[in-house]
Scaffold this active site. Structure first.
Site, PDB file in Angstrom:
ATOM      1  CG  PHE A 122      -1.883   1.206   1.175  1.00  0.00           C
ATOM      2  CD1 PHE A 122      -3.059   1.128   0.450  1.00  0.00           C
ATOM      3  CD2 PHE A 122      -1.579   2.393   1.828  1.00  0.00           C
ATOM      4  CE1 PHE A 122      -3.934   2.214   0.379  1.00  0.00           C
ATOM      5  CE2 PHE A 122      -2.431   3.481   1.755  1.00  0.00           C
ATOM      6  CZ  PHE A 122      -3.619   3.391   1.032  1.00  0.00           C
ATOM      7  CG  ASP A 207       5.621   3.588   1.640  1.00  0.00           C
ATOM      8  OD1 ASP A 207       5.635   4.190   2.733  1.00  0.00           O
ATOM      9  OD2 ASP A 207       4.585   3.442   0.965  1.00  0.00           O
ATOM     10  CE  LYS A 236      -0.119   5.518   7.696  1.00  0.00           C
ATOM     11  NZ  LYS A 236      -1.494   6.013   7.866  1.00  0.00           N
TER      12      LYS A 236
END
Length: 383
Positions: A122, A207, A236
């Site tokens: 993702f 990532d 995040k």
């Protein structure tokens, strides 16, 4: 009438306040928060150092655009590069934007187009990052995607070696697949990616949107594996809840992203970076990160004991304070039952219960969470 698009399957919880690892809803019910805004509030809710830093910046200025120099961008960028193998930073507003920047930079630098990513990965929901994501459910209904993405099995070195060729611009991978089931990469897999990128003059992109900023017990998750990526993306946990993302790259890439090549109106916003500055100052210390490792090991150990001999549990996996309880069946009802009993957790794919407590969580709160899991899922509720 609800004025919002129904893009989220929202829980029946309306938040009134939050502090540390605790959320209180509008009815006064208290929850132990092992969601942390989906690995965002790594210091818990309203950490005093972050509050103080943001308040100070609010009294100076909020936004001037990237036409101007601002000291806080330099300070946060320096903190990121000095705690990594990277040399330059581009600030944006989210993980998807950081990954978009990485994809653009890789294609422009290499003058190649093909990008290898992995099944169940993702990387975001923009057209570029949606195309990079190796999940059909994310693609469905949006028509033709950005082309030349290849999705390979995760942790499969042989298939990767057979697929790699000179047309590949980059290989993009997560250290731990978060949305894909809390599945850690193996050291051999990441080392294979690194070598193939070197051999075929492609860029190695990691990532770290979910694993970065201390979540695994290192500043960045890749630092567990003795590899050195060309690009790392974070978001995040970087701003403790304020929107901020960053792409970090090696020095050789700087000239490729010269004036006019890329940009973001709000990227590097001083309010968000004030939060990031305090967040990094707190997390990027040896003692803090060592404690994350210890807490993660403790939580995994206590979960293993509590769920021992439970046939519905197949595995407890993850790194640091990013753990998944792998179930034989769909985990949705179990997650709802835990929420009803005061513990907030997440799914990771259909059959994994994902635990993402604040990195500042206390041992008492870890014990409390394990006790709720045991009483709810073992004593009262059978998955």
């Amino acid at each position: 009438m609800d004025a919002l698009f129904p893009t989220y399957a929202r829980w029946d919880v309306t938040v009134e306040s939050a502090e540390g690892a605790i959320i209180i809803d509008k009815n006064g019910k208290s929850y132990l928060d092992f969601v942390s805004g989906i690995a965002v509030c790594n210091l818990g809710h309203r950490h005093p150092a972050v509050v103080e830093s943001v308040q100070k910046q609010l009294e100076k200025f909020w936004h001037v655009s990237n036409l101007f120099h601002t000291d806080i961008q330099q300070e946060v960028a320096q903190k990121l590069v000095s705690n990594s193998d990277l040399d330059a930073v581009f600030f944006c507003n989210s993980g998807a934007e950081a990954n978009e920047a990485a994809l653009k930079l890789a294609r422009k630098y290499t003058q190649k187009s093909k990008v290898i990513t992995f099944k169940q990965s993702f990387h975001g929901r923009t057209f570029g990052t949606m195309a990079a994501t190796g999940q059909e459910k994310i693609h469905k209904g949006f028509g033709p995607l950005l082309h030349e993405f290849v999705y390979l099995p995760f942790n499969d070195c042989e298939t990767l070696e057979q697929t790699m060729d000179d047309s590949v611009a980059a290989i993009m991978v997560e250290v731990v697949q978060g949305e894909g089931g809390v599945v850690p990469a193996t050291a051999g897999f990441l080392k294979t990616i690194e070598k193939l990128c070197q051999d075929y003059e492609a860029l190695f992109i990691i990532d770290e949107v979910q694993t970065g900023i201390g979540r695994t017990g290192k500043a960045f998750g890749y630092q567990h594996f003795e590899v050195s990526p060309d690009i790392v993306t974070v978001a995040k946990g970087l701003g403790s809840g304020l929107p901020v993302g960053a792409m970090l790259g090696k020095a050789k890439l700087k000239e490729t992203f010269g004036p006019g090549s890329h940009g973001s109106t709000f990227g590097g916003n001083p309010i968000s970076l004030a939060a990031a500055k305090a967040t990094l100052a707190t997390i990027f210390t040896d003692s803090f990160l060592e404690e994350v490792v210890e807490k993660g090991a403790y939580l995994k150990q206590e979960l293993s004991k509590a769920l021992e001999n439970q046939e519905w549990v197949t595995e407890i996996r993850g790194m640091g304070l990013m753990l998944g309880i792998v179930c034989k069946t769909d985990a949705g009802e179990a997650i709802a039952a835990l929420r009803n009993d005061g513990l907030l957790v997440l799914p990771a794919g259909p059959n994994v219960i994902r635990l993402l407590p604040p990195l500042t969580v206390s041992y008492e709160q870890l014990d409390q969470a394990v006790n709720i899991i045991k009483s709810t899922l073992v004593t009262e509720y059978i998955v």
